[in-house]
Design a protein around this motif. Structure first.
Motif, PDB file in Angstrom:
ATOM      1  N   MET A 205       0.829  -1.186   0.000  1.00  0.00           N
ATOM      2  CA  MET A 205       0.000   0.000   0.000  1.00  0.00           C
ATOM      3  C   MET A 205       0.879   1.257   0.000  1.00  0.00           C
ATOM      4  SD  MET A 205      -3.212  -0.451   0.067  1.00  0.00           S
ATOM      5  CE  MET A 205      -4.478  -1.594   0.385  1.00  0.00           C
ATOM      6  N   THR A 206       0.424   2.264  -0.665  1.00  0.00           N
ATOM      7  CA  THR A 206       1.153   3.524  -0.753  1.00  0.00           C
ATOM      8  C   THR A 206       0.769   4.413   0.426  1.00  0.00           C
ATOM      9  OG1 THR A 206       1.105   3.350  -3.153  1.00  0.00           O
ATOM     10  CG2 THR A 206       1.608   5.505  -2.224  1.00  0.00           C
ATOM     11  N   THR A 207       1.756   4.792   1.217  1.00  0.00           N
ATOM     12  CA  THR A 207       1.510   5.645   2.378  1.00  0.00           C
ATOM     13  C   THR A 207       1.855   7.097   2.052  1.00  0.00           C
ATOM     14  OG1 THR A 207       3.722   5.264   3.228  1.00  0.00           O
ATOM     15  CG2 THR A 207       1.978   3.774   4.017  1.00  0.00           C
ATOM     16  N   LEU A 208       1.342   8.007   2.869  1.00  0.00           N
ATOM     17  CA  LEU A 208       1.576   9.435   2.649  1.00  0.00           C
ATOM     18  C   LEU A 208       3.062   9.778   2.663  1.00  0.00           C
ATOM     19  CD1 LEU A 208      -1.248  11.053   4.801  1.00  0.00           C
ATOM     20  CD2 LEU A 208      -1.220  10.643   2.336  1.00  0.00           C
ATOM     21  N   ILE A 209       3.813   9.151   3.540  1.00  0.00           N
ATOM     22  CA  ILE A 209       5.236   9.460   3.655  1.00  0.00           C
ATOM     23  C   ILE A 209       5.990   9.123   2.364  1.00  0.00           C
ATOM     24  CG2 ILE A 209       5.974   7.271   4.688  1.00  0.00           C
ATOM     25  CD1 ILE A 209       7.193  10.706   5.817  1.00  0.00           C
ATOM     26  N   THR A 210       5.536   8.113   1.632  1.00  0.00           N
ATOM     27  CA  THR A 210       6.236   7.716   0.404  1.00  0.00           C
ATOM     28  C   THR A 210       5.889   8.602  -0.790  1.00  0.00           C
ATOM     29  OG1 THR A 210       4.567   6.084  -0.214  1.00  0.00           O
ATOM     30  CG2 THR A 210       6.412   5.317   1.146  1.00  0.00           C
ATOM     31  N   VAL A 211       4.826   9.383  -0.684  1.00  0.00           N
ATOM     32  CA  VAL A 211       4.419  10.258  -1.792  1.00  0.00           C
ATOM     33  C   VAL A 211       4.276  11.703  -1.312  1.00  0.00           C
ATOM     34  CG1 VAL A 211       3.311   8.453  -3.158  1.00  0.00           C
ATOM     35  CG2 VAL A 211       1.971   9.681  -1.443  1.00  0.00           C
ATOM     36  N   GLN A 212       5.092  12.087  -0.339  1.00  0.00           N
ATOM     37  CA  GLN A 212       4.941  13.372   0.323  1.00  0.00           C
ATOM     38  C   GLN A 212       5.100  14.583  -0.585  1.00  0.00           C
ATOM     39  OE1 GLN A 212       7.833  13.873   3.430  1.00  0.00           O
ATOM     40  NE2 GLN A 212       9.370  12.740   2.284  1.00  0.00           N
ATOM     41  N   HIS A 213       5.742  14.444  -1.723  1.00  0.00           N
ATOM     42  CA  HIS A 213       5.924  15.580  -2.626  1.00  0.00           C
ATOM     43  C   HIS A 213       4.895  15.599  -3.754  1.00  0.00           C
ATOM     44  CE1 HIS A 213       9.500  16.663  -0.518  1.00  0.00           C
ATOM     45  NE2 HIS A 213       9.993  15.451  -0.686  1.00  0.00           N
ATOM     46  N   ASN A 214       3.933  14.698  -3.693  1.00  0.00           N
ATOM     47  CA  ASN A 214       2.918  14.602  -4.737  1.00  0.00           C
ATOM     48  C   ASN A 214       1.656  15.365  -4.373  1.00  0.00           C
ATOM     49  OD1 ASN A 214       4.778  12.897  -5.838  1.00  0.00           O
ATOM     50  ND2 ASN A 214       3.556  11.062  -5.675  1.00  0.00           N
ATOM     51  N   HIS A 215       0.762  15.437  -5.331  1.00  0.00           N
ATOM     52  CA  HIS A 215      -0.577  15.965  -5.108  1.00  0.00           C
ATOM     53  C   HIS A 215      -1.562  14.839  -5.396  1.00  0.00           C
ATOM     54  CE1 HIS A 215       1.506  19.779  -5.308  1.00  0.00           C
ATOM     55  NE2 HIS A 215       0.410  20.377  -4.891  1.00  0.00           N
ATOM     56  N   MET A 216      -2.740  14.942  -4.813  1.00  0.00           N
ATOM     57  CA  MET A 216      -3.760  13.923  -4.975  1.00  0.00           C
ATOM     58  C   MET A 216      -5.027  14.574  -5.508  1.00  0.00           C
ATOM     59  SD  MET A 216      -4.982  11.433  -1.931  1.00  0.00           S
ATOM     60  CE  MET A 216      -6.120  10.108  -2.201  1.00  0.00           C
ATOM     61  N   SER A 217      -5.511  14.125  -6.662  1.00  0.00           N
ATOM     62  CA  SER A 217      -6.780  14.601  -7.211  1.00  0.00           C
ATOM     63  C   SER A 217      -7.869  13.629  -6.794  1.00  0.00           C
ATOM     64  CB  SER A 217      -6.749  14.637  -8.738  1.00  0.00           C
ATOM     65  OG  SER A 217      -5.904  15.631  -9.203  1.00  0.00           O
ATOM     66  N   LEU A 218      -8.986  14.176  -6.330  1.00  0.00           N
ATOM     67  CA  LEU A 218     -10.141  13.364  -5.965  1.00  0.00           C
ATOM     68  C   LEU A 218     -11.304  13.749  -6.858  1.00  0.00           C
ATOM     69  CD1 LEU A 218      -9.328  13.938  -2.329  1.00  0.00           C
ATOM     70  CD2 LEU A 218      -9.899  11.658  -3.109  1.00  0.00           C
ATOM     71  N   PHE A 219     -11.994  12.752  -7.376  1.00  0.00           N
ATOM     72  CA  PHE A 219     -13.160  12.959  -8.223  1.00  0.00           C
ATOM     73  C   PHE A 219     -14.350  12.341  -7.487  1.00  0.00           C
ATOM     74  CE2 PHE A 219      -9.362  12.742 -10.743  1.00  0.00           C
ATOM     75  CZ  PHE A 219      -9.467  13.870 -11.537  1.00  0.00           C
ATOM     76  N   TYR A 220     -15.260  13.189  -7.019  1.00  0.00           N
ATOM     77  CA  TYR A 220     -16.352  12.748  -6.164  1.00  0.00           C
ATOM     78  C   TYR A 220     -17.567  12.284  -6.955  1.00  0.00           C
ATOM     79  CZ  TYR A 220     -13.619  15.034  -2.562  1.00  0.00           C
ATOM     80  OH  TYR A 220     -12.608  15.403  -1.715  1.00  0.00           O
ATOM     81  N   ASP A 221     -18.406  11.478  -6.303  1.00  0.00           N
ATOM     82  CA  ASP A 221     -19.643  10.991  -6.910  1.00  0.00           C
ATOM     83  C   ASP A 221     -20.571  12.135  -7.311  1.00  0.00           C
ATOM     84  OD1 ASP A 221     -18.880   8.338  -6.594  1.00  0.00           O
ATOM     85  OD2 ASP A 221     -19.900   8.120  -4.676  1.00  0.00           O
TER      86      ASP A 221
ATOM     87  N   GLU B 203     -11.298  17.963  -6.663  1.00  0.00           N
ATOM     88  CA  GLU B 203     -10.341  18.859  -6.012  1.00  0.00           C
ATOM     89  C   GLU B 203      -8.971  18.212  -5.998  1.00  0.00           C
ATOM     90  OE1 GLU B 203     -10.782  19.596  -1.747  1.00  0.00           O
ATOM     91  OE2 GLU B 203     -12.063  17.835  -1.655  1.00  0.00           O
ATOM     92  N   MET B 204      -7.952  19.046  -5.790  1.00  0.00           N
ATOM     93  CA  MET B 204      -6.583  18.562  -5.703  1.00  0.00           C
ATOM     94  C   MET B 204      -6.029  18.933  -4.333  1.00  0.00           C
ATOM     95  SD  MET B 204      -3.302  19.057  -8.212  1.00  0.00           S
ATOM     96  CE  MET B 204      -4.148  18.294  -9.577  1.00  0.00           C
ATOM     97  N   LEU B 205      -5.394  17.977  -3.692  1.00  0.00           N
ATOM     98  CA  LEU B 205      -4.804  18.175  -2.370  1.00  0.00           C
ATOM     99  C   LEU B 205      -3.300  17.980  -2.445  1.00  0.00           C
ATOM    100  CD1 LEU B 205      -7.231  15.836  -0.401  1.00  0.00           C
ATOM    101  CD2 LEU B 205      -7.414  18.321  -0.578  1.00  0.00           C
ATOM    102  N   ALA B 206      -2.556  18.818  -1.768  1.00  0.00           N
ATOM    103  CA  ALA B 206      -1.111  18.621  -1.635  1.00  0.00           C
ATOM    104  C   ALA B 206      -0.898  17.621  -0.501  1.00  0.00           C
ATOM    105  CB  ALA B 206      -0.421  19.936  -1.326  1.00  0.00           C
ATOM    106  N   VAL B 207      -0.225  16.532  -0.790  1.00  0.00           N
ATOM    107  CA  VAL B 207      -0.005  15.492   0.214  1.00  0.00           C
ATOM    108  C   VAL B 207       0.766  16.049   1.404  1.00  0.00           C
ATOM    109  CG1 VAL B 207       1.061  13.241   0.655  1.00  0.00           C
ATOM    110  CG2 VAL B 207      -0.192  13.627  -1.468  1.00  0.00           C
ATOM    111  N   LYS B 208       1.685  16.987   1.170  1.00  0.00           N
ATOM    112  CA  LYS B 208       2.455  17.547   2.290  1.00  0.00           C
ATOM    113  C   LYS B 208       1.545  18.250   3.295  1.00  0.00           C
ATOM    114  CE  LYS B 208       3.674  21.928   0.172  1.00  0.00           C
ATOM    115  NZ  LYS B 208       4.720  22.832  -0.200  1.00  0.00           N
ATOM    116  N   ASP B 209       0.408  18.784   2.849  1.00  0.00           N
ATOM    117  CA  ASP B 209      -0.542  19.409   3.771  1.00  0.00           C
ATOM    118  C   ASP B 209      -1.295  18.373   4.603  1.00  0.00           C
ATOM    119  OD1 ASP B 209       0.216  21.887   2.829  1.00  0.00           O
ATOM    120  OD2 ASP B 209      -1.482  22.054   1.440  1.00  0.00           O
ATOM    121  N   LEU B 210      -1.468  17.177   4.071  1.00  0.00           N
ATOM    122  CA  LEU B 210      -2.139  16.106   4.805  1.00  0.00           C
ATOM    123  C   LEU B 210      -1.286  15.616   5.969  1.00  0.00           C
ATOM    124  CD1 LEU B 210      -3.526  14.055   1.785  1.00  0.00           C
ATOM    125  CD2 LEU B 210      -4.788  15.642   3.245  1.00  0.00           C
TER     126      LEU B 210
END
Length: 71
Positions: free
Chosen positions: A1-17, A22-29
Protein backbone atom coordinates in the motif's frame (compact mmCIF):
# COMPACT_ATOMS: atom_id res chain seq x y z
CA UNK A 1 0.00 0.00 0.00
CA UNK A 2 1.15 3.52 -0.75
CA UNK A 3 1.51 5.64 2.38
CA UNK A 4 1.58 9.44 2.65
CA UNK A 5 5.24 9.46 3.65
CA UNK A 6 6.24 7.72 0.40
CA UNK A 7 4.42 10.26 -1.79
CA UNK A 8 4.94 13.37 0.32
CA UNK A 9 5.92 15.58 -2.63
CA UNK A 10 2.92 14.60 -4.74
CA UNK A 11 -0.58 15.97 -5.11
CA UNK A 12 -3.76 13.92 -4.98
CA UNK A 13 -6.78 14.60 -7.21
CA UNK A 14 -10.14 13.36 -5.97
CA UNK A 15 -13.16 12.96 -8.22
CA UNK A 16 -16.35 12.75 -6.16
CA UNK A 17 -19.64 10.99 -6.91
CA UNK A 18 -21.36 14.41 -6.89
CA UNK A 19 -19.35 15.48 -9.96
CA UNK A 20 -17.00 17.88 -8.17
CA UNK A 21 -13.25 17.40 -7.93
CA UNK A 22 -10.34 18.86 -6.01
CA UNK A 23 -6.58 18.56 -5.70
CA UNK A 24 -4.80 18.18 -2.37
CA UNK A 25 -1.11 18.62 -1.64
CA UNK A 26 0.00 15.49 0.21
CA UNK A 27 2.46 17.55 2.29
CA UNK A 28 -0.54 19.41 3.77
CA UNK A 29 -2.14 16.11 4.81
CA UNK A 30 0.95 15.36 6.92
CA UNK A 31 -0.10 18.14 9.30
CA UNK A 32 -3.24 16.29 10.40
CA UNK A 33 -2.76 12.63 9.48
CA UNK A 34 -0.30 9.92 10.44
CA UNK A 35 2.40 9.61 7.73
CA UNK A 36 1.66 5.86 7.60
CA UNK A 37 -1.93 6.55 6.48
CA UNK A 38 -2.50 5.08 3.02
CA UNK A 39 -3.80 7.08 0.08
CA UNK A 40 -6.82 4.75 0.02
CA UNK A 41 -7.62 5.66 3.64
CA UNK A 42 -7.39 9.36 2.75
CA UNK A 43 -9.77 8.90 -0.18
CA UNK A 44 -12.24 6.96 2.01
CA UNK A 45 -12.29 9.74 4.64
CA UNK A 46 -12.74 12.73 2.38
CA UNK A 47 -15.87 14.74 1.65
CA UNK A 48 -16.47 17.18 -1.17
CA UNK A 49 -15.53 20.66 0.05
CA UNK A 50 -18.20 22.21 -2.17
CA UNK A 51 -21.30 20.20 -1.22
CA UNK A 52 -20.16 17.98 1.68
CA UNK A 53 -21.13 14.70 0.03
CA UNK A 54 -19.04 11.66 0.89
CA UNK A 55 -17.99 9.12 -1.72
CA UNK A 56 -15.54 9.24 -4.58
CA UNK A 57 -15.38 7.78 -8.07
CA UNK A 58 -11.65 7.97 -8.56
CA UNK A 59 -8.45 9.49 -7.26
CA UNK A 60 -5.05 10.02 -8.82
CA UNK A 61 -1.57 10.92 -7.68
CA UNK A 62 0.34 13.63 -9.52
CA UNK A 63 4.11 13.73 -9.27
CA UNK A 64 5.52 17.13 -8.31
CA UNK A 65 9.23 17.68 -8.70
CA UNK A 66 10.80 18.06 -5.23
CA UNK A 67 12.42 21.37 -6.22
CA UNK A 68 9.01 22.82 -7.10
CA UNK A 69 7.33 21.34 -4.02
CA UNK A 70 9.80 23.17 -1.74
CA UNK A 71 9.01 26.60 -3.20
Amino acid sequence: MTTLITVQHNHMSLFYDCGHSEMLAVKDLHKTLDPQTTIYQVADRTRCTRCGQKGYKDFRLHFVCKARADQ
